[in-house]
Scaffold this active site. Structure first.
Site, PDB file in Angstrom:
ATOM      1  N   ARG A   1       6.466 -32.793  15.394  1.00 13.83           N
ATOM      2  CA  ARG A   1       6.447 -32.595  13.945  1.00 13.83           C
ATOM      3  C   ARG A   1       7.362 -33.576  13.201  1.00 13.83           C
ATOM      4  O   ARG A   1       7.281 -33.722  12.001  1.00 13.83           O
ATOM      5  CB  ARG A   1       6.837 -31.137  13.622  1.00 13.83           C
TER       6      ARG A   1
ATOM      7  N   GLN B   1      12.589 -32.190  33.003  1.00 11.54           N
ATOM      8  CA  GLN B   1      11.350 -31.409  32.811  1.00 11.54           C
ATOM      9  C   GLN B   1      10.243 -32.432  32.570  1.00 11.54           C
ATOM     10  O   GLN B   1      10.128 -32.983  31.479  1.00 11.54           O
ATOM     11  CB  GLN B   1      11.505 -30.483  31.596  1.00 11.54           C
TER      12      GLN B   1
END
Ligand code: UD1
Ligand code: MG
Length: 457
Positions: free
Chosen positions: A16, A73
């Protein structure tokens, strides 16, 4: 007190933000968001800190350095999946783990400490830091049962109309019993609108197992701001800026107009210094006591001594002494070293130059790649000619030299101690100490010439 651990979630791209820069590296008052979070966590008594990295992993690591362990991750499958990556470092350890999102730069150590304490007092397996806010859109909502006890967190996108009415939100900071956390994470599914493994689901899982789950509400709503887009980034900047300004004012600095003063996080300012409107202080700038800075000055990573005045000027990566007078409209470029009591007046540019004690360049000069001694006077319009189009050369001006107006000092060149250079000279050869050097065409006056040519009727 039990052992304390911390996990910081910083692997997301931050879609975003619509940015090439990874979200948690976006600066707030000059410091990356995730660094703000880590700096606050460092104030707590933490055994081990693990930062979950993914997008921009190397850059986040380079930013935070040795203070944290890192767990990668590889795919960003959600916040629960992110915490899971810390398993090899933290699982099986007795204690309490605080989880903080790397995009909540306004969180304070005092609040985290209070959250830890509350968590331990009520003997909970999980405690959520919550807040009641006017516009909860986008945040996870805290769903409580008829007795007011926390049942679960529901994400905005998964919430029913009724749940969206709830204005108590999940700030994204939690304390967990470390062992219970890693056990519960195994049971989190991605059966939701976003198809992600949500960390907030751990709350419902623990609750269903009959464990104590608690909420700790903070009244400082600013702290809860999660920066997901540039609008929130500007809001975080505004709040952080006013915090910074306030702390300087409490330390004895006068800020004439805090709303037009921009001071980055790492700047320090001495007592009784006055910061005038439109001033921007950046990087690791250190300003002494009794200075007058601004109006409209930009200073980045400079050391400035006591009693110095810098008006309407820009200074970068340089050291500036005490009782120096700079501006208006001066430009101090990197690697300059300006000693005490120097005067750098209007339209003077200094680059990579040493300027000795009490020396002056009062008007319209360029002094680049130069070593200027003490007590030197550089006349209006005089410059160092430091560049031949290919290489840069050094100009040396020894102590007590007087450079007349509008002179060119063509480097490499040395003007010896106490020498005078006549106005309008172009100096290409060294000038011995105590000499007067004149390097200009001689003036010739042709008497009555105008009349002879009959130019004037
Ligand atoms: C999250 C919470 C929401 C809370 C809000 C507070 C979830 C599912 N939702 O929503 O309840 O109100 O924060 O600001 O947790 N991240 C990873 N790996 C991932 C996904 C995210 O490391 O796979 C990191 C991001 O870099 C970010 C943080 O986790 O720093 C939070 O992720 P974000 O996508 O911003 O979650 P929100 O939608 O804000
Ligand atoms: Mg967020």
């Amino acid at each position: 007190m039990s052992n304390r651990y911390a996990v910081i979630l910083a692997a997301g791209q931050g879609t975003r933000m619509k940015s090439k820069l990874y979200k948690v590296l976006h600066p707030v008052c000059g410091k990356p968001m995730v660094q703000h979070v880590v700096d606050q966590i460092k104030k707590l008594n933490i055994e081990e800190m693990v930062t979950i990295i993914g997008h921009g992993a190397e850059k986040v690591k380079a930013q935070l350095g040795e203070t944290s362990h890192y767990a990668l991750q590889e795919q960003q499958l959600g916040t629960a999946h992110a915490v899971m990556q810390a398993e090899s470092i933290l699982a099986g350890k007795e204690g309490v783990t605080i989880v903080v999102c790397g995009d909540t730069p306004l969180i304070k150590s005092e609040t985290m400490e209070a959250l830890f304490n509350h968590h331990e007092e009520v003997n909970a397996k999980a405690t959520i830091l919550t807040a009641k806010i006017a516009d909860p859109a986008g945040y996870g909502r805290i769903v409580r049962n008829d007795h007011g006890l926390v049942e679960k967190i529901v994400e905005h996108k998964d919430a029913t109309e009724a749940e969206r009415e709830i204005n108590e939100i999940n700030t994204g900071t939690y304390c967990f019993d470390n062992i219970a956390l890693f056990e519960a994470l195994k049971n989190v599914s991605n059966d939701n609108v976003q198809g992600e493994y949500y960390l907030p689901d751990v709350i419902e899982i623990l609750k269903k197992q009959g464990e104590v789950v608690s909420a700790f509400q903070t009244n400082d709503l600013d702290e809860t701001l999660g920066v997901n887009d540039r609008v929130a980034l500007a809001e975080a900047e505004r709040i952080m800026r006013s915090r910074i300004n306030e702390s300087h004012m409490r330390n004895g600095v006068t800020i004439i107009d805090p709303s037009s003063t921009y001071i980055e996080s790492e700047v320090t300012i001495g007592q009784d210094t006055v910061i005038h409107p439109g001033t921007i202080l950046k990087g690791n700038t250190v300003i002494g006591e009794d200075c007058q800075i601004g109006p409209h000055s930009e200073i980045e990573s400079c050391q400035v001594g006591d009693g110095t005045v810098i008006r309407q000027s820009a200074a970068f990566k340089s050291s500036i002494g005490a009782s120096v007078n700079i501006g208006p409209f001066a430009h101090i470029r990197p690697e300059s070293e300006i000693h005490d009591e120097v005067k750098v007046g209007n339209f003077v540019e200094i680059k990579k130059a040493v300027f000795g004690k009490g020396s002056k360049a009062s008007h319209l000069s360029y002094i680049g790649d130069a070593e200027v001694g003490s007590g030197v006077n550089i006349g209006c319009g005089s410059i160092t000619v430091n560049y031949d189009g290919k290489n840069k050369y050094l100009t040396k001006i020894e102590d007590d030299v007087f450079i007349g107006c509008n002179s060119n000092l063509v480097a490499p060149v040395t003007v010896g101690k106490g020498a005078y250079v006549a106005a309008g000279s172009t100096i290409t050869k060294d000038v011995p100490g105590m000499a007067l050097s004149i390097a200009r065409a001689r003036q010739e006056n042709k008497e009555n010439y105008v009349e002879k040519l009959n130019l004037k009727k």
